[in-house]
Design a protein around this motif. Structure first.
Motif, PDB file in Angstrom:
ATOM      1  N   ILE A   1       0.869  -1.182   0.000  1.00 12.63           N
ATOM      2  CA  ILE A   1       0.000   0.000   0.000  1.00 12.63           C
ATOM      3  C   ILE A   1       0.898   1.222   0.000  1.00 12.63           C
ATOM      4  CG2 ILE A   1      -1.763   1.303   1.254  1.00 12.63           C
ATOM      5  CD1 ILE A   1      -2.588  -1.365   2.584  1.00 12.63           C
ATOM      6  N   TYR A   2       0.737   2.093  -0.972  1.00 14.36           N
ATOM      7  CA  TYR A   2       1.545   3.311  -1.071  1.00 14.36           C
ATOM      8  C   TYR A   2       0.769   4.483  -0.495  1.00 14.36           C
ATOM      9  CZ  TYR A   2       4.219   0.341  -4.189  1.00 14.36           C
ATOM     10  OH  TYR A   2       4.958  -0.702  -4.703  1.00 14.36           O
ATOM     11  N   VAL A   3       1.332   5.118   0.519  1.00 10.19           N
ATOM     12  CA  VAL A   3       0.661   6.226   1.205  1.00 10.19           C
ATOM     13  C   VAL A   3       1.588   7.444   1.215  1.00 10.19           C
ATOM     14  CG1 VAL A   3      -0.658   4.649   2.662  1.00 10.19           C
ATOM     15  CG2 VAL A   3       1.515   5.586   3.498  1.00 10.19           C
ATOM     16  N   PRO A   4       1.023   8.668   1.312  1.00  5.73           N
ATOM     17  CA  PRO A   4       1.874   9.863   1.215  1.00  5.73           C
ATOM     18  C   PRO A   4       2.608  10.245   2.475  1.00  5.73           C
ATOM     19  CG  PRO A   4      -0.428  10.490   1.377  1.00  5.73           C
ATOM     20  CD  PRO A   4      -0.409   8.996   1.283  1.00  5.73           C
ATOM     21  N   THR A   5       2.024   9.990   3.652  1.00  5.27           N
ATOM     22  CA  THR A   5       2.588  10.526   4.890  1.00  5.27           C
ATOM     23  C   THR A   5       2.565   9.478   6.008  1.00  5.27           C
ATOM     24  OG1 THR A   5       0.446  11.328   5.714  1.00  5.27           O
ATOM     25  CG2 THR A   5       1.727  12.837   4.297  1.00  5.27           C
ATOM     26  N   SER A   6       3.285   9.772   7.072  1.00  2.42           N
ATOM     27  CA  SER A   6       3.278   8.888   8.237  1.00  2.42           C
ATOM     28  C   SER A   6       1.901   8.855   8.887  1.00  2.42           C
ATOM     29  CB  SER A   6       4.329   9.343   9.249  1.00  2.42           C
ATOM     30  OG  SER A   6       4.090  10.677   9.671  1.00  2.42           O
ATOM     31  N   ARG A   7       1.182   9.970   8.815  1.00  4.41           N
ATOM     32  CA  ARG A   7      -0.172  10.016   9.373  1.00  4.41           C
ATOM     33  C   ARG A   7      -1.090   9.048   8.628  1.00  4.41           C
ATOM     34  NH1 ARG A   7      -3.496  15.398  11.048  1.00  4.41           N
ATOM     35  NH2 ARG A   7      -5.570  14.488  11.318  1.00  4.41           N
ATOM     36  N   ALA A   8      -1.012   9.047   7.312  1.00  3.95           N
ATOM     37  CA  ALA A   8      -1.817   8.108   6.525  1.00  3.95           C
ATOM     38  C   ALA A   8      -1.405   6.670   6.822  1.00  3.95           C
ATOM     39  CB  ALA A   8      -1.671   8.413   5.037  1.00  3.95           C
TER      40      ALA A   8
END
Length: 395
Positions: A148-155
């Motif tokens: 899963i590719y996510v933009p930020t540490s929060r995501a």
């Protein structure tokens, strides 16, 4: 000769957000790995037929009408939430028919950016899920994928807190158009200088792909508020859409259908104050945005995929209300927590936009918003997603 690896990429081509994320990743894969990876690019409408195709067409219609809010919006959101891992959903099974047949005939790894597609194919092939949004609503928590590719540490944390293995999550940085990301510092410094001078400012105005009536109405009120001032605006419209029609037929603006040289843009803005640009598709829109972005000091839009500009490029944002859907309210919360955006929550504020803009400019709040949204996040999410995908496929 080394045999190319094959990657299937499946679009929904509903709305702008999810397809936009695939667009950027595909460009990097083609530019940097075209000699090593063959891309089989398809969408759900060309793969589907019969009842399956009719259902996808219905979902597309629900997107357009549901984005206006109301009961149809609830129906659309309920379909999107149908990807829970253990939920029996006859409609989704029917929608999946042609897509599954394609994968069975082409059992290559697949990349998707819409959570609806994951449960349709993840039991048949290695599946990669690109989650480009900062917001992570419940229906985006997909299972059974390789990465899963996510933009930020929060995501990333939102997925981890919902039981997704941390090893399967790749943090990429914000997914921002390459032409904007590469010149982020240059554009930011020029913009900040204009904001600090408390000078004439130029705003960019964007609707969502579905052009909700209330958003269009607020944009028209805001443009009308700017017309009698010395402030400038560039409006981006879907060709043949509601916003273009109102601006050209009712308000008398001329629509431009191709990008201009910087000198021509300056002359046009100086003479008219309001420029309207129309586009036929996402690629045309991207080209227009790249040529006009250096002139923008702030922008007006719903809190969807363009919120990446605010968080990564230091471009202050005015958020159009009502907040529709499941991603938008979560994106809005992130923007407000980072102090990079201001709400336009009703028609009164839209009609009084010039006063709001001048007040924020005079008190240097716009400049502070720009500073808060620059340099905090990596802005090369497309490049990192493509790089990791390529590396994983080559193993």
């Amino acid at each position: 000769m080394i045999e190319k690896k094959v990657l299937s990429i499946i679009y929904t081509n509903i709305g702008r957000g999810h397809p936009f994320y695939l667009d950027g990743t595909i460009r990097h894969l083609e530019e940097s790995y075209g000699n090593k990876i063959q891309l089989n690019i398809v969408d759900v409408f060309e793969l589907s037929s019969g009842i399956s195709l009719q259902l996808w067409r219905t979902v597309r219609s629900l997107y357009h009408y549901g984005s206006q809010g109301g009961i149809i919006g609830h129906i659309y959101n309920s379909i999107r939430k149908g990807n829970a891992p253990n939920r029996k959903n006859m409609i989704l099974n029917l929608m999946a028919g042609g897509i599954r047949r394609y994968i069975q005939k082409n059992p290559f790894p697949a990349l998707v950016a819409h959570p609806l597609l994951v449960p349709m194919i993840s039991d048949l092939t290695t599946t990669y899920y690109q989650h480009g949004e900062n917001a992570v609503p419940a229906e985006a928590i997909v299972r059974g994928v390789r990465k899963i590719y996510v933009p930020t540490s929060r995501a990333a944390m939102a997925f981890i807190e919902n039981g997704i293995e941390e090893d399967s999550i790749i943090q990429t940085g914000l997914c921002i158009e390459e032409g904007l990301a590469l010149k982020a510092g240059e554009f930011y410094n020029e913009r900040l200088a204009r904001l600090n001078r408390n000078n004439v400012l130029t705003g960019g105005f964007f609707s969502s792909g579905a052009e909700p009536k209330q958003h269009i109405h607020k944009i028209v009120l805001m443009i009308s508020s700017l017309m009698n001032s010395n402030q400038k605006a560039i409006v981006f419209c879907r060709k043949g859409g509601k916003l273009e029609s109102i601006l050209t037929h009712r308000m008398g603006f001329a629509a431009n259908y191709s990008s201009m040289s910087p000198d021509d843009i300056r002359l046009k803005l100086a003479s008219t104050g309001i420029l309207v640009f129309s586009f036929n598709n996402r690629r045309e829109e991207d080209i227009l945005v790249e040529s006009l972005f250096p002139f923008l000091d702030y922008f007006v839009a719903p809190s969807h995929e363009r919120t990446n500009w605010t968080l990564g490029l230091g471009l202050p944002m005015f958020i159009l209300h009502p907040i529709i859907g499941t991603f938008s309210p979560l994106n809005r919360t992130i923007l407000l927590e980072n102090r990079v955006a201001v709400d336009i929550e009703n028609d009164r504020r839209a009609a009084d936009f010039i006063s709001i803009l001048l007040s924020l400019s005079k008190r240097h709040i716009l400049a502070d918003m720009a500073r808060s949204g620059f340099g905090r996040f990596d802005v090369f999410g497309f490049m990192k997603t493509a790089s990791h995908l390529a590396g994983d496929l080559m193993v």
